[in-house]
Design a protein around this motif. Structure first.
Motif, PDB file in Angstrom:
ATOM      1  N   LEU A 142       0.801  -1.215   0.000  1.00 39.88           N
ATOM      2  CA  LEU A 142       0.000   0.000   0.000  1.00 39.88           C
ATOM      3  C   LEU A 142       0.838   1.272   0.000  1.00 39.88           C
ATOM      4  CD1 LEU A 142      -2.980  -0.858   2.382  1.00 39.88           C
ATOM      5  CD2 LEU A 142      -2.969  -0.734  -0.117  1.00 39.88           C
ATOM      6  N   LYS A 143       2.095   1.180   0.365  1.00 41.92           N
ATOM      7  CA  LYS A 143       2.921   2.389   0.373  1.00 41.92           C
ATOM      8  C   LYS A 143       3.182   2.901  -1.043  1.00 41.92           C
ATOM      9  CE  LYS A 143       7.563   0.274   0.372  1.00 41.92           C
ATOM     10  NZ  LYS A 143       8.800   0.083   1.144  1.00 41.92           N
ATOM     11  N   ASN A 144       2.860   2.091  -2.039  1.00 45.56           N
ATOM     12  CA  ASN A 144       3.041   2.513  -3.432  1.00 45.56           C
ATOM     13  C   ASN A 144       1.850   3.301  -3.964  1.00 45.56           C
ATOM     14  OD1 ASN A 144       5.555   1.192  -3.624  1.00 45.56           O
ATOM     15  ND2 ASN A 144       4.541  -0.746  -4.077  1.00 45.56           N
ATOM     16  N   TYR A 145       0.869   3.562  -3.101  1.00 44.88           N
ATOM     17  CA  TYR A 145      -0.357   4.236  -3.535  1.00 44.88           C
ATOM     18  C   TYR A 145      -0.716   5.362  -2.576  1.00 44.88           C
ATOM     19  CZ  TYR A 145      -0.605  -0.207  -6.039  1.00 44.88           C
ATOM     20  OH  TYR A 145      -0.301  -1.298  -6.815  1.00 44.88           O
ATOM     21  N   VAL A 146      -1.612   6.242  -3.032  1.00 45.86           N
ATOM     22  CA  VAL A 146      -2.076   7.355  -2.218  1.00 45.86           C
ATOM     23  C   VAL A 146      -3.482   7.085  -1.690  1.00 45.86           C
ATOM     24  CG1 VAL A 146      -2.528   9.839  -2.141  1.00 45.86           C
ATOM     25  CG2 VAL A 146      -0.654   8.964  -3.559  1.00 45.86           C
ATOM     26  N   HIS A 147      -4.431   6.871  -2.599  1.00 47.97           N
ATOM     27  CA  HIS A 147      -5.823   6.585  -2.230  1.00 47.97           C
ATOM     28  C   HIS A 147      -6.291   5.331  -2.965  1.00 47.97           C
ATOM     29  CE1 HIS A 147      -6.084  10.606  -0.500  1.00 47.97           C
ATOM     30  NE2 HIS A 147      -5.791  11.153  -1.659  1.00 47.97           N
ATOM     31  N   PRO A 148      -5.676   4.180  -2.738  1.00 51.51           N
ATOM     32  CA  PRO A 148      -5.969   3.000  -3.564  1.00 51.51           C
ATOM     33  C   PRO A 148      -7.370   2.425  -3.365  1.00 51.51           C
ATOM     34  CG  PRO A 148      -4.593   2.384  -1.702  1.00 51.51           C
ATOM     35  CD  PRO A 148      -4.701   3.882  -1.674  1.00 51.51           C
ATOM     36  N   ARG A 149      -8.037   2.215  -4.478  1.00 51.86           N
ATOM     37  CA  ARG A 149      -9.328   1.552  -4.510  1.00 51.86           C
ATOM     38  C   ARG A 149      -9.264   0.465  -5.575  1.00 51.86           C
ATOM     39  NH1 ARG A 149     -10.221   6.383  -2.334  1.00 51.86           N
ATOM     40  NH2 ARG A 149     -12.159   6.845  -1.213  1.00 51.86           N
ATOM     41  N   ILE A 150     -10.162  -0.497  -5.485  1.00 44.99           N
ATOM     42  CA  ILE A 150     -10.133  -1.607  -6.433  1.00 44.99           C
ATOM     43  C   ILE A 150     -11.540  -1.878  -6.938  1.00 44.99           C
ATOM     44  CG2 ILE A 150     -10.423  -3.468  -4.734  1.00 44.99           C
ATOM     45  CD1 ILE A 150      -8.119  -4.937  -6.340  1.00 44.99           C
ATOM     46  N   GLU A 151     -11.650  -2.288  -8.194  1.00 44.90           N
ATOM     47  CA  GLU A 151     -12.954  -2.548  -8.787  1.00 44.90           C
ATOM     48  C   GLU A 151     -12.872  -3.729  -9.756  1.00 44.90           C
ATOM     49  OE1 GLU A 151     -13.654   1.367 -10.301  1.00 44.90           O
ATOM     50  OE2 GLU A 151     -12.522   1.017 -12.143  1.00 44.90           O
ATOM     51  N   PRO A 152     -13.973  -4.493  -9.877  1.00 45.33           N
ATOM     52  CA  PRO A 152     -13.985  -5.658 -10.770  1.00 45.33           C
ATOM     53  C   PRO A 152     -14.200  -5.254 -12.225  1.00 45.33           C
ATOM     54  CG  PRO A 152     -16.096  -5.468  -9.665  1.00 45.33           C
ATOM     55  CD  PRO A 152     -15.235  -4.368  -9.122  1.00 45.33           C
ATOM     56  N   GLU A 153     -13.489  -5.925 -13.117  1.00 44.39           N
ATOM     57  CA  GLU A 153     -13.517  -5.567 -14.533  1.00 44.39           C
ATOM     58  C   GLU A 153     -13.544  -6.820 -15.409  1.00 44.39           C
ATOM     59  OE1 GLU A 153     -12.193  -2.341 -16.125  1.00 44.39           O
ATOM     60  OE2 GLU A 153     -11.976  -1.150 -14.294  1.00 44.39           O
ATOM     61  N   ILE A 154     -13.739  -6.581 -16.694  1.00 44.70           N
ATOM     62  CA  ILE A 154     -13.536  -7.583 -17.734  1.00 44.70           C
ATOM     63  C   ILE A 154     -12.366  -7.104 -18.583  1.00 44.70           C
ATOM     64  CG2 ILE A 154     -14.476  -8.677 -19.803  1.00 44.70           C
ATOM     65  CD1 ILE A 154     -15.891  -9.686 -17.381  1.00 44.70           C
ATOM     66  N   ALA A 155     -11.411  -7.996 -18.861  1.00 43.90           N
ATOM     67  CA  ALA A 155     -10.258  -7.649 -19.685  1.00 43.90           C
ATOM     68  C   ALA A 155     -10.330  -8.358 -21.030  1.00 43.90           C
ATOM     69  CB  ALA A 155      -8.961  -8.018 -18.970  1.00 43.90           C
ATOM     70  N   PHE A 156      -9.937  -7.646 -22.070  1.00 46.33           N
ATOM     71  CA  PHE A 156      -9.822  -8.213 -23.409  1.00 46.33           C
ATOM     72  C   PHE A 156      -8.351  -8.273 -23.809  1.00 46.33           C
ATOM     73  CE2 PHE A 156     -13.965  -5.862 -23.753  1.00 46.33           C
ATOM     74  CZ  PHE A 156     -14.784  -6.977 -23.881  1.00 46.33           C
ATOM     75  N   ARG A 157      -7.954  -9.332 -24.509  1.00 40.63           N
ATOM     76  CA  ARG A 157      -6.635  -9.385 -25.146  1.00 40.63           C
ATOM     77  C   ARG A 157      -6.855  -9.437 -26.652  1.00 40.63           C
ATOM     78  NH1 ARG A 157      -3.202 -14.139 -23.186  1.00 40.63           N
ATOM     79  NH2 ARG A 157      -4.260 -15.303 -24.830  1.00 40.63           N
ATOM     80  N   LEU A 158      -6.226  -8.527 -27.365  1.00 38.17           N
ATOM     81  CA  LEU A 158      -6.497  -8.368 -28.785  1.00 38.17           C
ATOM     82  C   LEU A 158      -5.680  -9.318 -29.653  1.00 38.17           C
ATOM     83  CD1 LEU A 158      -6.705  -4.467 -29.091  1.00 38.17           C
ATOM     84  CD2 LEU A 158      -8.542  -6.115 -28.643  1.00 38.17           C
ATOM     85  N   SER A 159      -6.340  -9.833 -30.678  1.00 34.48           N
ATOM     86  CA  SER A 159      -5.669 -10.694 -31.659  1.00 34.48           C
ATOM     87  C   SER A 159      -5.354  -9.928 -32.940  1.00 34.48           C
ATOM     88  CB  SER A 159      -6.569 -11.887 -32.009  1.00 34.48           C
ATOM     89  OG  SER A 159      -7.810 -11.449 -32.537  1.00 34.48           O
ATOM     90  N   ALA A 160      -5.852  -8.698 -33.030  1.00 32.54           N
ATOM     91  CA  ALA A 160      -5.628  -7.865 -34.214  1.00 32.54           C
ATOM     92  C   ALA A 160      -5.712  -6.406 -33.790  1.00 32.54           C
ATOM     93  CB  ALA A 160      -6.669  -8.175 -35.285  1.00 32.54           C
ATOM     94  N   PRO A 161      -5.090  -5.512 -34.526  1.00 33.21           N
ATOM     95  CA  PRO A 161      -5.138  -4.090 -34.174  1.00 33.21           C
ATOM     96  C   PRO A 161      -6.546  -3.517 -34.355  1.00 33.21           C
ATOM     97  CG  PRO A 161      -3.331  -4.550 -35.708  1.00 33.21           C
ATOM     98  CD  PRO A 161      -4.205  -5.760 -35.689  1.00 33.21           C
ATOM     99  N   LEU A 162      -6.829  -2.493 -33.561  1.00 32.13           N
ATOM    100  CA  LEU A 162      -8.087  -1.760 -33.678  1.00 32.13           C
ATOM    101  C   LEU A 162      -7.785  -0.266 -33.572  1.00 32.13           C
ATOM    102  CD1 LEU A 162     -10.672  -3.647 -31.397  1.00 32.13           C
ATOM    103  CD2 LEU A 162     -10.767  -3.446 -33.889  1.00 32.13           C
ATOM    104  N   SER A 163      -8.470   0.528 -34.396  1.00 34.78           N
ATOM    105  CA  SER A 163      -8.349   1.975 -34.292  1.00 34.78           C
ATOM    106  C   SER A 163      -9.457   2.627 -35.093  1.00 34.78           C
ATOM    107  CB  SER A 163      -6.985   2.458 -34.809  1.00 34.78           C
ATOM    108  OG  SER A 163      -6.831   3.840 -34.573  1.00 34.78           O
TER     109      SER A 163
END
Length: 260
Positions: free
Chosen positions: A94-115
């Motif tokens: 925790l010393k590496n943070y100031v006001h640390p909070r955490i939240e649940p997410e969904i992560a994507f890993r890309l197989s091709a570029p997007l823009s």
């Protein structure tokens, strides 16, 4: 004329040293949203100059309620570097943070570029894998007080990412039950549907916003779709876990030392 480089140095040092700073907008550095993103880009460039690598982006304000609360009509985003990827099941200090909070997410890993502008189907076809994830958000501003521009300049508060086991991208993630647990007790319960009704819509928006910034979401990059629930403040010694239907879980342990 706004000194973007000077402000980027202030923000970067605050993040690097885990030191709170005054609200930019109230300390002589009023920014437009465009300027705030310029500060974000230059602050991350300073990290890259120190050897970090860009590995993706995170999305924020992905719920209509949050947009209304902040008085905005679009999502915000921040950049992810390899130094922000935390060991799943590991220990954070925790010393590496100031006001640390955490939240649940969904992560994507890309197989091709997007823009740029893409359809939902095009976004889905560019995903190699999905995973349960948690994001540590950490505003570096004193008293957790900030404006929209302050948040964006501060890399949209993104500080760390915990990613569980990657799963095939062929499962339906539109309405997955998700819970955030502290020491085995649920502290937040929600659904992936809270992420724009479908997390893939967040990926569509990520591609559009990246394109507007002249950035390409590269093959192999990670995109965090946004929070499925409200964030919870991290506590010393707690074991944190996100549990999702179908995708499994991701976990992290917090060290005993309290944050500053």
């Amino acid at each position: 004329m706004t000194d973007i480089a000077k402000i980027a140095e202030i923000v970067d040092r605050a993040a690097e040293r885990a030191e709170a700073i005054g609200q930019l907008s109230e300390n002589g550095y009023p920014l437009s949203l465009t300027e705030a993103y310029q500060v974000q880009a230059q602050s991350i460039d300073r990290r890259l100059a120190r050897g970090e690598q860009l590995v993706g982006i995170k999305m924020g304000f992905t719920s209509r309620a949050k947009m209304i609360q902040m008085g905005v009509d679009d999502l915000i985003w921040g950049r992810l570097t390899d130094a922000m990827l935390l060991e799943e099941g590991g220990l954070i200090d925790l010393k590496n943070y100031v006001h640390p909070r955490i939240e649940p997410e969904i992560a994507f890993r890309l197989s091709a570029p997007l823009s740029g502008e893409v359809t939902l189907l095009e976004a889905m076809s560019a995903v190699e894998a999905v995973a349960p994830a948690m994001e540590i958000i950490d505003s570096r501003y004193e008293n957790f007080k900030f404006s929209l521009q302050d948040v964006v300049a501060d890399n949209s508060s993104s500080s760390g990412v915990v990613i569980g086991a990657w799963q095939a991208a062929d499962c339906n993630i539109e309405n997955l039950g998700m819970s955030l647990e502290f020491d085995g007790q649920a502290v937040e319960i929600g659904s992936s549907a809270a992420i724009m009704g479908n997390p893939y819509r967040s990926l569509v928006a990520a591609s559009r916003l990246a394109g507007e910034a002249g950035l390409t979401l590269e093959k192999g990059w990670v995109v965090l779709a946004g929070a499925a629930t409200a964030a919870q403040a991290l506590k010393p010694g707690v074991h944190v876990r996100v549990v999702t239907e179908q995708l499994g879980c991701a976990e992290i342990n917090v060290g005993e030392q309290a944050a500053q």
